[in-house]
Scaffold this motif. Structure first.
Motif, PDB file in Angstrom:
ATOM      1  N   ALA A 136       1.356  67.846 -23.095  1.00 17.34           N
ATOM      2  CA  ALA A 136       0.323  68.642 -22.413  1.00 17.34           C
ATOM      3  C   ALA A 136      -0.675  67.753 -21.686  1.00 17.34           C
ATOM      4  O   ALA A 136      -1.183  68.116 -20.615  1.00 17.34           O
ATOM      5  CB  ALA A 136      -0.389  69.549 -23.409  1.00 17.34           C
ATOM      6  N   TYR A 152      -0.020  65.012 -20.165  1.00 16.35           N
ATOM      7  CA  TYR A 152       0.615  64.562 -18.923  1.00 16.35           C
ATOM      8  C   TYR A 152       0.697  65.690 -17.894  1.00 16.35           C
ATOM      9  O   TYR A 152       0.689  65.424 -16.689  1.00 16.35           O
ATOM     10  CB  TYR A 152       2.003  63.994 -19.225  1.00 16.35           C
ATOM     11  N   ARG A 153       0.746  66.932 -18.363  1.00 19.41           N
ATOM     12  CA  ARG A 153       0.683  68.050 -17.422  1.00 19.41           C
ATOM     13  C   ARG A 153      -0.623  68.008 -16.645  1.00 19.41           C
ATOM     14  O   ARG A 153      -0.640  68.115 -15.411  1.00 19.41           O
ATOM     15  CB  ARG A 153       0.804  69.375 -18.179  1.00 19.41           C
ATOM     16  N   ASP A 154      -1.727  67.863 -17.361  1.00 16.07           N
ATOM     17  CA  ASP A 154      -3.028  67.828 -16.691  1.00 16.07           C
ATOM     18  C   ASP A 154      -3.152  66.599 -15.800  1.00 16.07           C
ATOM     19  O   ASP A 154      -3.720  66.678 -14.693  1.00 16.07           O
ATOM     20  CB  ASP A 154      -4.148  67.854 -17.730  1.00 16.07           C
ATOM     21  N   LEU A 205       6.379  74.614 -24.162  1.00 14.46           N
ATOM     22  CA  LEU A 205       5.572  74.201 -23.021  1.00 14.46           C
ATOM     23  C   LEU A 205       5.785  75.046 -21.772  1.00 14.46           C
ATOM     24  O   LEU A 205       4.880  75.187 -20.951  1.00 14.46           O
ATOM     25  CB  LEU A 205       5.880  72.732 -22.688  1.00 14.46           C
ATOM     26  N   TYR A 251       3.365  75.755 -18.150  1.00  8.61           N
ATOM     27  CA  TYR A 251       3.738  75.000 -16.954  1.00  8.61           C
ATOM     28  C   TYR A 251       4.038  75.942 -15.799  1.00  8.61           C
ATOM     29  O   TYR A 251       3.535  75.785 -14.683  1.00  8.61           O
ATOM     30  CB  TYR A 251       4.949  74.110 -17.247  1.00  8.61           C
ATOM     31  N   ARG A 256       1.298  77.516 -13.893  1.00  9.29           N
ATOM     32  CA  ARG A 256       0.577  76.612 -12.999  1.00  9.29           C
ATOM     33  C   ARG A 256       1.445  76.107 -11.853  1.00  9.29           C
ATOM     34  O   ARG A 256       1.078  75.159 -11.149  1.00  9.29           O
ATOM     35  CB  ARG A 256       0.029  75.424 -13.793  1.00  9.29           C
ATOM     36  N   LEU A 295       4.456  74.717 -12.180  1.00  3.80           N
ATOM     37  CA  LEU A 295       5.172  73.510 -12.570  1.00  3.80           C
ATOM     38  C   LEU A 295       6.431  73.869 -13.345  1.00  3.80           C
ATOM     39  O   LEU A 295       6.570  74.966 -13.884  1.00  3.80           O
ATOM     40  CB  LEU A 295       4.284  72.628 -13.460  1.00  3.80           C
ATOM     41  N   ILE A 321       9.077  72.208 -16.432  1.00  3.26           N
ATOM     42  CA  ILE A 321       9.241  71.210 -17.484  1.00  3.26           C
ATOM     43  C   ILE A 321      10.698  71.277 -17.938  1.00  3.26           C
ATOM     44  O   ILE A 321      11.171  72.331 -18.340  1.00  3.26           O
ATOM     45  CB  ILE A 321       8.252  71.457 -18.656  1.00  3.26           C
ATOM     46  N   ILE A 364       8.383  66.502 -15.814  1.00 12.27           N
ATOM     47  CA  ILE A 364       7.426  67.400 -15.154  1.00 12.27           C
ATOM     48  C   ILE A 364       7.589  67.268 -13.649  1.00 12.27           C
ATOM     49  O   ILE A 364       7.648  66.156 -13.120  1.00 12.27           O
ATOM     50  CB  ILE A 364       5.981  67.040 -15.526  1.00 12.27           C
TER      51      ILE A 364
END
Length: 225
Positions: A90, A92-94, A135, A139, A142, A144, A146, A176
């Motif tokens: 999480a 690394y998502r941000d 996850l 993702y 937003r 994205l 994963i 990602i």
């Protein structure tokens, strides 16, 4: 190599970093990093006889490598469970959302691969698979994607050949990237995922996916724009 400005998490390593001297902490992870770079060039950036279409296995990897938007992080050790993996990823998502480029045509080629070299082996592959499922909703909402990769390989079939399992990698990892218009088959079974897709691509659905998207939107009581 990039370090997070505030969090104590493994740095982001670029393939070109492997051409120079690595810091001690990263040097310990050199073997899985080199294995993934080699896999990216020799597998993702190449055609495959079982793929079912022309072109590279991944149509975006070569562009990410050329544009220097291909990043890797290595998380050593065996996490306690899938939740611990999800909590780590999480962050690394941000970070992904903050990394340049944040807009424009090059942004779609940005990717972060978080490697878990100590989750190798069939008894530990379910940890990666379960973390991906945990996850995915946050993702997708937003914009994205994963994806899970390991040497199992994950049981997801190729889009153009149902007998092909394209998500095989030499090191277990979660990847990602930005959602693209051709991702709909990965999202079609969940109404929230379909809604997130329509929010971004409802007015530009690829022609070959329009029947699938129409069926999903009809299921939801909606119609394509």
């Amino acid at each position: 190599m990039l370090t997070h400005p505030t969090l104590d998490i493994p740095p982001l390593v670029e393939p070109r970093d492997l051409d120079g001297e690595l810091p001690d902490a990263v040097r310990l992870s050199e073997e899985p990093l080199r294995a993934i770079v080699d896999w990216a060039y020799k597998y993702l950036c190449q055609p495959h006889p079982e793929l079912g279409r022309k072109g590279d296995v991944c149509p975006f990897t070569e562009s990410a490598l050329v544009r220097n938007t291909f990043y890797m992080a290595v998380c050593e050790g065996v996490p306690a469970d899938a939740s611990q993996v999800a909590n780590t990823v999480a962050h690394y998502r941000d970070w992904f959302l903050e990394l340049p480029p944040t807009g424009g045509p090059n942004a779609q080629f940005k990717t972060i691969l978080i490697l878990f070299p100590d989750l190798a082996g069939p008894e530990l592959h379910p940890v990666i698979d379960a973390a991906q499922r945990m996850l995915k909703p946050a993702y997708v909402s937003r914009g994205l994607m994963i994806g899970e990769f390991h040497d199992g390989p994950p049981d997801k079939a190729g889009l153009w050949n149902s007998k092909f399992r394209p998500l095989r990698s030499p090191v277990p990892l979660l990847a990602i990237r930005h959602m693209v218009a051709t991702d709909f088959p990965f999202l079609s079974l969940d109404d929230d995922h379909v809604a997130a897709y329509l929010h971004r691509f409802g007015d530009r659905v690829p022609t070959h996916l329009q029947p699938q998207v129409s069926a999903a939107t009809a299921r939801m009581g909606r119609v394509l724009p």
